[in-house]
Scaffold this motif. Structure first.
Motif, PDB file in Angstrom:
ATOM      1  N   ASP A   3      52.952  -6.266  19.942  1.00  0.00           N
ATOM      2  CA  ASP A   3      53.403  -6.553  21.270  1.00  0.00           C
ATOM      3  C   ASP A   3      51.851  -6.456  22.092  1.00  0.00           C
ATOM      4  O   ASP A   3      51.412  -4.866  22.396  1.00  0.00           O
ATOM      5  CB  ASP A   3      54.163  -5.500  22.019  1.00  0.00           C
ATOM      6  N   PHE A   4      51.815  -7.312  22.835  1.00  0.00           N
ATOM      7  CA  PHE A   4      50.148  -7.497  23.801  1.00  0.00           C
ATOM      8  C   PHE A   4      51.323  -7.153  24.592  1.00  0.00           C
ATOM      9  O   PHE A   4      51.692  -7.730  25.373  1.00  0.00           O
ATOM     10  CB  PHE A   4      49.957  -8.956  23.953  1.00  0.00           C
ATOM     11  N   ARG A   5      50.371  -6.238  25.620  1.00  0.00           N
ATOM     12  CA  ARG A   5      51.035  -5.035  26.940  1.00  0.00           C
ATOM     13  C   ARG A   5      50.043  -5.576  28.001  1.00  0.00           C
ATOM     14  O   ARG A   5      49.059  -5.211  27.946  1.00  0.00           O
ATOM     15  CB  ARG A   5      52.157  -4.164  26.927  1.00  0.00           C
ATOM     16  N   ASP A   6      50.616  -5.458  29.606  1.00  0.00           N
ATOM     17  CA  ASP A   6      49.718  -5.094  30.686  1.00  0.00           C
ATOM     18  C   ASP A   6      49.751  -3.519  30.445  1.00  0.00           C
ATOM     19  O   ASP A   6      49.769  -2.897  29.845  1.00  0.00           O
ATOM     20  CB  ASP A   6      50.360  -5.438  31.852  1.00  0.00           C
ATOM     21  N   ASN A   7      48.668  -3.053  31.293  1.00  0.00           N
ATOM     22  CA  ASN A   7      48.435  -1.809  32.073  1.00  0.00           C
ATOM     23  C   ASN A   7      47.978  -1.130  30.504  1.00  0.00           C
ATOM     24  O   ASN A   7      47.472   0.686  30.192  1.00  0.00           O
ATOM     25  CB  ASN A   7      49.661  -1.064  31.902  1.00  0.00           C
ATOM     26  N   ASP A  14      44.575   0.494  27.660  1.00  0.00           N
ATOM     27  CA  ASP A  14      43.307   0.202  28.081  1.00  0.00           C
ATOM     28  C   ASP A  14      42.754   1.002  26.504  1.00  0.00           C
ATOM     29  O   ASP A  14      41.549   0.577  26.376  1.00  0.00           O
ATOM     30  CB  ASP A  14      42.184   1.578  28.879  1.00  0.00           C
ATOM     31  N   ARG A  58      42.411 -12.435  19.564  1.00  0.00           N
ATOM     32  CA  ARG A  58      42.358 -12.461  21.502  1.00  0.00           C
ATOM     33  C   ARG A  58      40.843 -13.364  21.321  1.00  0.00           C
ATOM     34  O   ARG A  58      41.755 -14.203  21.991  1.00  0.00           O
ATOM     35  CB  ARG A  58      41.671 -10.779  21.970  1.00  0.00           C
ATOM     36  N   GLU A  90      44.087 -14.448  24.373  1.00  0.00           N
ATOM     37  CA  GLU A  90      44.196 -13.763  25.013  1.00  0.00           C
ATOM     38  C   GLU A  90      44.234 -12.327  25.595  1.00  0.00           C
ATOM     39  O   GLU A  90      43.383 -11.887  24.480  1.00  0.00           O
ATOM     40  CB  GLU A  90      46.087 -12.829  24.088  1.00  0.00           C
ATOM     41  N   ARG A  91      44.172 -11.858  26.865  1.00  0.00           N
ATOM     42  CA  ARG A  91      42.755 -10.385  27.053  1.00  0.00           C
ATOM     43  C   ARG A  91      44.176  -9.266  26.700  1.00  0.00           C
ATOM     44  O   ARG A  91      42.768  -8.336  26.501  1.00  0.00           O
ATOM     45  CB  ARG A  91      42.437 -11.053  28.691  1.00  0.00           C
ATOM     46  N   ARG A  92      45.085  -8.818  27.354  1.00  0.00           N
ATOM     47  CA  ARG A  92      45.905  -7.778  27.074  1.00  0.00           C
ATOM     48  C   ARG A  92      45.527  -6.540  25.620  1.00  0.00           C
ATOM     49  O   ARG A  92      44.741  -7.742  24.046  1.00  0.00           O
ATOM     50  CB  ARG A  92      47.303  -7.843  27.035  1.00  0.00           C
ATOM     51  N   TYR A  93      45.596  -5.888  25.178  1.00  0.00           N
ATOM     52  CA  TYR A  93      45.344  -5.159  24.449  1.00  0.00           C
ATOM     53  C   TYR A  93      47.128  -4.245  23.637  1.00  0.00           C
ATOM     54  O   TYR A  93      47.943  -5.484  23.981  1.00  0.00           O
ATOM     55  CB  TYR A  93      44.996  -3.545  24.733  1.00  0.00           C
TER      56      TYR A  93
END
Ligand code: DP6
Length: 324
Positions: A46-50, A52, A79, A84-87
Motif C-alpha cells: 500500500d503506497f500511502r501519503d504521509n 517518511d 517507484r 510513484e513517489r510515496r513510501y
C-alpha cells in the motif's frame, strides 16, 4: 492503491550458486526449479501519503527500519518505473506447514514484486516481473512462474529473467521435505555463494557442470523421466555443496541428520524404491520421487524422523494477484 499477491516457493533442480553482479543479482549460471504448492507468501503493498519511509510487517511483526534493505531495493525500482513517489506499507504472511525454516526469500520477493508493481499502477509482463523479483533475491526470479522454470542468467538487467519450461506439471513428480533442525550457526545463501565464487578452486568447473546439467535436465523433463530428473538433481546438489567444503574457510550446510536421511534414501534406492534428494542452504532434505511411491516412502521415513517432520508438496502455481 493497495494490491495483494501470492507467490509460492521453489526448489532448484539445477542450483543457482553465485553472482556475477551483486547489486542487480545477475547469476553466474542458469538454473532450473520446481515451484511448490505447499509453501507460499501473501503480501499486500500500500503506497500511502504521509509516510517518511517504507514499513515492512512480516507475520504480524514490524521489521526495524535498518533491516529493509532488499525490500527497499525492489520498492525503489517500482517507484522508478512508475513515477510513484510515496513510501509503502508492506504486509506479508508466510504460509508454511510448520515453523521449520522453509519460509523462503523466493516466495517473499516474487509476491512483493507482483503486489508492489500493481499497487503502483504498473502492469508488467511476467518476464519483467521476474526481473523485478530478481532484485530482491535470485531464487525469487523463478517463483513468478508455476511448475518447472528456468532462470536464464543473461549478462545484465534486461537479459537476466525467468521463463517457463513446463507450467502444468502433471506427470507425477512430487517432493517431500524432511524438516531437520540444527543448532549450527547459519551461513546465509548470499554469504555462502559469495565465498564459494571467491575461494573454491572448483568454481570454474561448477559453471561447466551447470551448463551440461541444464541441457540434460531439460531433456529429462521433456521425456517426463522422473528418475533421470531426480538423479541429475541429486548429483547437481552434491556438486554445489562440494563448493562449500572446498571454500576458504570451508563450511557446510549438512547436519548429522542430513547424512542419516541421505543414507536412508540410498538404502531405499538399493532396495528398489526410486527416490532422490536435493538440499539447499540449510540442513533440510527434499526428496524427489513419483507420487505413486509416496505412501511407501513415508512409511520408510516415519520411524526415523516422525510423520510430523515430513511435508509433501506438489508442483504449484506461479505468482498471482489476490482480491483485496
Ligand atoms: C541454494 O536466492 O536465497 O537455494 O540471490 O542472495 O537472495 P540471493 O540468494 P538465494 O539463493 C538460493 C540458493 C539455493 C539454490 C537455488 O535456489 O537455486
Amino acid at each position: 492503491m493497495t494490491a495483494r499477491a501470492r507467490a509460492h516457493t521453489n526448489i532448484a533442480l539445477v542450483k543457482y550458486w553465485g553472482k556475477k553482479d551483486r547489486q542487480l543479482i545477475i547469476p553466474q549460471t542458469d538454473s532450473l526449479s520446481l515451484t511448490l504448492d505447499q509453501f507460499y507468501t501473501d503480501t499486500a503493498v500500500d503506497f500511502r501519503d504521509n509516510l517518511d519511509r517504507d514499513h515492512l510487517i512480516v507475520d504480524q511483526k514490524e521489521f526495524p527500519a535498518t533491516k529493509l534493505g532488499k525490500v527497499t531495493r525492489v520498492l525503489d525500482r517500482v517507484r522508478e518505473l512508475s513515477g510513484e513517489r510515496r513510501y509503502a506499507v508492506v504486509n506479508s504472511t508466510n504460509h508454511v506447514p510448520m515453523a521449520a525454516g522453509l519460509a523462503s526469500s523466493a516466495s517473499a520477493f516474487a509476491a512483493l514484486a507482483m503486489a508492489a508493481s500493481h499497487a503502483a499502477g504498473l502492469d508488467l509482463s511476467r518476464r519483467d516481473l521476474s526481473r523485478l523479483a530478481r532484485r530482491g533475491s535470485g531464487s525469487a526470479t523463478r517463483s513468478i512462474y508455476g511448475g518447472l522454470v528456468e532462470w536464464h542468467a543473461g549478462h545484465d538487467d534486461l537479459t537476466s529473467y525467468a521463463k517457463p519450461v513446463m507450467e502444468k506439471v502433471n506427470f507425477g513428480i512430487e517432493m517431500l521435505a524432511i524438516l531437520i533442525d540444527t543448532q549450527q550457526k547459519k551461513v546465509s545463501s548470499r554469504g555462502g555463494m559469495e565465498l564459494s565464487v571467491k575461494t573454491s578452486p572448483f568454481y570454474p568447473t561448477w559453471r561447466e557442470i551447470v551448463a551440461d546439467d541444464m541441457v540434460a535436465m531439460k531433456r529429462a523433463i521433456a521425456r517426463q523421466d522422473i528418475d533421470a530428473i531426480g538423479h541429475l538433481a541429486e548429483e547437481n546438489a552434491m556438486r554445489m555443496h562440494a563448493l562449500t567444503l572446498s571454500a576458504d574457510p570451508a563450511f557446510t550446510y549438512f547436519a548429522a541428520e542430513t547424512i542419516q536421511a541421505i543414507n536412508l534414501i540410498k538404502n531405499l534406492r538399493e532396495n528398489g524404491l526410486n527416490c532422490y534428494y536435493t538440499m539447499d542452504a540449510g540442513p533440510n532434505i527434499k526428496l524427489i520421487y513419483n507420487q505413486q511411491d509416496r505412501a511407501q516412502i513415508i512409511d520408510q521415513l516415519t520411524p526415523l524422523f516422525g510423520r510430523d517432520r515430513l511435508v509433501v508438496a506438489q508442483p504449484g502455481p506461479g505468482a498471482h494477484l489476490l482480491k483485496n
